[in-house]
Scaffold this motif. Structure first.
Motif, PDB file in Angstrom:
ATOM      1  N   PHE A  33      -3.399  -3.369  -3.513  1.00 54.87           N
ATOM      2  CA  PHE A  33      -4.398  -3.639  -3.604  1.00 54.87           C
ATOM      3  C   PHE A  33      -4.689  -5.843  -3.719  1.00 54.87           C
ATOM      4  O   PHE A  33      -4.726  -6.235  -3.471  1.00 54.87           O
ATOM      5  CB  PHE A  33      -5.361  -3.184  -5.032  1.00 54.87           C
ATOM      6  N   LEU A  34      -2.890  -6.539  -5.106  1.00 51.78           N
ATOM      7  CA  LEU A  34      -2.673  -7.289  -5.329  1.00 51.78           C
ATOM      8  C   LEU A  34      -2.974  -7.773  -3.847  1.00 51.78           C
ATOM      9  O   LEU A  34      -3.202  -9.469  -3.743  1.00 51.78           O
ATOM     10  CB  LEU A  34      -1.738  -7.614  -5.900  1.00 51.78           C
ATOM     11  N   ALA A  35      -1.574  -7.550  -3.325  1.00 49.57           N
ATOM     12  CA  ALA A  35      -1.705  -8.342  -2.518  1.00 49.57           C
ATOM     13  C   ALA A  35      -2.549  -8.352  -0.970  1.00 49.57           C
ATOM     14  O   ALA A  35      -2.619  -9.634   0.394  1.00 49.57           O
ATOM     15  CB  ALA A  35      -0.377  -7.137  -1.284  1.00 49.57           C
ATOM     16  N   HIS A  36      -3.400  -7.288  -1.456  1.00 49.54           N
ATOM     17  CA  HIS A  36      -4.833  -7.400  -0.746  1.00 49.54           C
ATOM     18  C   HIS A  36      -5.378  -8.037  -1.330  1.00 49.54           C
ATOM     19  O   HIS A  36      -7.178  -8.304  -0.538  1.00 49.54           O
ATOM     20  CB  HIS A  36      -4.958  -5.967   0.200  1.00 49.54           C
ATOM     21  N   LYS A  37      -5.636  -8.823  -2.110  1.00 54.46           N
ATOM     22  CA  LYS A  37      -6.853  -9.845  -2.792  1.00 54.46           C
ATOM     23  C   LYS A  37      -7.571  -8.947  -3.486  1.00 54.46           C
ATOM     24  O   LYS A  37      -8.994  -9.874  -3.048  1.00 54.46           O
ATOM     25  CB  LYS A  37      -6.571 -11.223  -1.794  1.00 54.46           C
ATOM     26  N   LEU A  75       3.486   1.535  -7.346  1.00 53.30           N
ATOM     27  CA  LEU A  75       2.755   0.932  -5.749  1.00 53.30           C
ATOM     28  C   LEU A  75       1.208   0.641  -4.818  1.00 53.30           C
ATOM     29  O   LEU A  75       0.740  -0.747  -4.203  1.00 53.30           O
ATOM     30  CB  LEU A  75       3.101   1.696  -4.193  1.00 53.30           C
ATOM     31  N   TRP A  76      -0.188   1.417  -5.595  1.00 49.86           N
ATOM     32  CA  TRP A  76      -1.180   1.048  -4.735  1.00 49.86           C
ATOM     33  C   TRP A  76      -1.796  -0.431  -5.659  1.00 49.86           C
ATOM     34  O   TRP A  76      -2.332  -1.442  -5.371  1.00 49.86           O
ATOM     35  CB  TRP A  76      -2.070   2.159  -5.186  1.00 49.86           C
ATOM     36  N   LYS A  77      -1.178  -0.317  -7.196  1.00 47.63           N
ATOM     37  CA  LYS A  77      -1.600  -1.967  -7.883  1.00 47.63           C
ATOM     38  C   LYS A  77      -0.877  -2.899  -7.143  1.00 47.63           C
ATOM     39  O   LYS A  77      -2.212  -3.921  -6.703  1.00 47.63           O
ATOM     40  CB  LYS A  77      -1.178  -1.681  -9.342  1.00 47.63           C
ATOM     41  N   ALA A  78       0.264  -2.858  -6.354  1.00 47.46           N
ATOM     42  CA  ALA A  78       0.712  -3.878  -5.963  1.00 47.46           C
ATOM     43  C   ALA A  78       0.146  -4.231  -4.308  1.00 47.46           C
ATOM     44  O   ALA A  78      -0.379  -5.429  -3.693  1.00 47.46           O
ATOM     45  CB  ALA A  78       2.212  -3.595  -5.278  1.00 47.46           C
ATOM     46  N   PRO A 138      -0.102   3.739  -0.121  1.00 45.13           N
ATOM     47  CA  PRO A 138      -0.367   2.210   0.666  1.00 45.13           C
ATOM     48  C   PRO A 138       0.573   2.358   2.312  1.00 45.13           C
ATOM     49  O   PRO A 138       1.396   3.198   2.832  1.00 45.13           O
ATOM     50  CB  PRO A 138       0.269   1.910   0.143  1.00 45.13           C
ATOM     51  N   PRO A 139      -0.762   2.080   2.924  1.00 43.73           N
ATOM     52  CA  PRO A 139      -0.331   1.517   4.699  1.00 43.73           C
ATOM     53  C   PRO A 139       0.768   1.109   4.895  1.00 43.73           C
ATOM     54  O   PRO A 139       1.729   1.747   6.090  1.00 43.73           O
ATOM     55  CB  PRO A 139      -1.628   1.667   5.116  1.00 43.73           C
ATOM     56  N   ASP A 140       1.142  -0.145   4.226  1.00 39.77           N
ATOM     57  CA  ASP A 140       2.402  -0.962   4.955  1.00 39.77           C
ATOM     58  C   ASP A 140       3.532   0.423   4.279  1.00 39.77           C
ATOM     59  O   ASP A 140       4.593  -0.270   5.376  1.00 39.77           O
ATOM     60  CB  ASP A 140       2.184  -1.693   4.347  1.00 39.77           C
ATOM     61  N   VAL A 141       3.689   1.323   3.045  1.00 41.46           N
ATOM     62  CA  VAL A 141       4.640   1.499   2.982  1.00 41.46           C
ATOM     63  C   VAL A 141       5.141   3.366   3.126  1.00 41.46           C
ATOM     64  O   VAL A 141       6.068   3.665   3.875  1.00 41.46           O
ATOM     65  CB  VAL A 141       4.329   2.298   1.931  1.00 41.46           C
TER      66      VAL A 141
END
Ligand SMILES: Nc1nc2c(ncn2[C@@H]2O[C@H](COP(=O)(O)OP(=O)(O)OP(=O)(O)O)[C@@H](O)[C@H]2O)c(=O)[nH]1
Ligand SMILES: [Mg+2]
Length: 305
Positions: free
Chosen positions: A96-100, A91-94, A301-304
């Motif tokens: 950080f990727l989304a947050h570039k 989840l965190w990998k996704a 992750p905050p969005d989750v």
């Protein structure tokens, strides 16, 4: 009429002023000094390796220190991923990727991950160095500063990268006292730095996470609160290691009730045979910190959330 802001109560030896129940204001003198040293040395390095704990990637960031990075390039290292729930790591990998944001999760310091770290460092610092090469100048070694809050594994990472023990390590916040350069082969140099906490921990919830991973000393939050926090998590989502060690638990049980049972199961008693709550809290914290309770995430992750 201007009202004067009330002065904070004087900090204790640890720098905790305890002015309210929610935020923990603290900034021990040695950390202030370490921060100043870091700021002084920033100009000497090409890159910052910002080490955080993979179990709590945002709570273990030092945003106060990050303000001083300026335009300096950085790579975020999420260490101790071997202690995190693999689903959380995904989840965190996704996230950080989304947050570039460029990050590298390190699990057990596998040689292939360490090689990837070196490769990423070379990629990030390539631009200016190519410029020098084009001018016929041999570029100096790549210099990196390893930064992060206490106990996230900065010195261990350096030792693994150097393939021998250069820096002192140990499960104790504030082990590294001074900055020290270490040389990895192939033109890479690393500066180990003492762990630095931000001057203020946002909430007691964050405080519990930071204490669970031993970035701050137990006395700051209190062993009971931190052990209960760990137990609460595990009662909700028991890992096989937790059940095997302490016995099965039903989700309606409170951390206090379960702590009693742990005391009985593990015979953690005071003189006279009464259960010792202190010994139970210490055991739970030691087991958690040594990874004996399995892979446990401490932040979503905050969005989750
Ligand atoms: N299980 C596990 N433990 C680790 C890992 N990396 C480091 N540790 C342990 O974590 C503790 C802290 O490691 P250090 O390298 O001393 O941490 P540090 O960030 O340099 O700490 P300070 O110098 O206090 O700021 C030590 O007991 C290490 O053995 C890991 O990947 N897995
Ligand atoms: Mg250290």
């Amino acid at each position: 009429m201007k009202t004067k802001k009330p002065a904070l109560p004087p900090p204790t030896k640890d720098g905790v002023s305890g002015d309210n129940k929610h935020a923990i204001h603290w900034f021990p003198g040695h950390m202030k000094k370490a921060k100043e040293e870091i700021e002084k040395n920033l100009r000497k390095v090409d890159l910052i390796l910002e080490v955080r704990d993979a179990r709590a990637p945002l709570v273990t960031a030092n945003l106060d220190l990050a303000k001083t990075f300026g335009s300096k390039k950085r790579l975020i290292i999420l260490n101790k991923a071997n202690l995190n729930d693999p689903r959380s790591t995904q989840l965190w990998k996704a996230w950080f990727l989304a947050h570039k944001e460029r990050v590298l999760f390190i699990e057990d310091y596998q040689p292939k991950t360490l090689k990837r770290l070196v490769r990423e460092v070379k990629e990030i610092t390539a631009g200016p160095r190519e410029g020098l090469l084009k001018k016929g100048i041999n570029p100096p070694p790549i210099r990196m500063m390893v930064l992060g809050i206490p106990n996230v594994g900065k010195s261990t990472l350096i030792n693994r990268l150097c393939r021998h023990k250069k820096a002192n390590t140990g499960d104790k916040p504030g082990l590294t006292k001074n900055q020290a350069w270490a040389v990895i082969d192939k033109g890479l140099e690393l500066l180990d730095t003492p762990g630095v906490m931000p001057p203020r921990v946002q909430s007691e919830k964050e405080g519990r996470v930071l204490c669970a991973i031993h970035a701050i000393r137990d006395e700051i939050i209190g062993k009971q609160k931190v052990a209960n926090f760990v137990l609460e998590k595990l009662i909700k989502n028991p890992t096989p290691e937790f059940t095997q060690r302490y016995g099965a638990v039903t989700s309606d049980k409170s951390p206090q009730q379960f702590a009693e049972e742990i005391g009985e199961t593990m015979n953690l008693v005071k003189k006279g045979g009464e259960i010792s709550p202190e010994k139970v809290f210490e055991r739970v914290l030691a087991d958690f910190r040594n990874g004996r309770l399995g892979k446990i995430s401490l932040e979503d992750p905050p969005d989750v959330e």
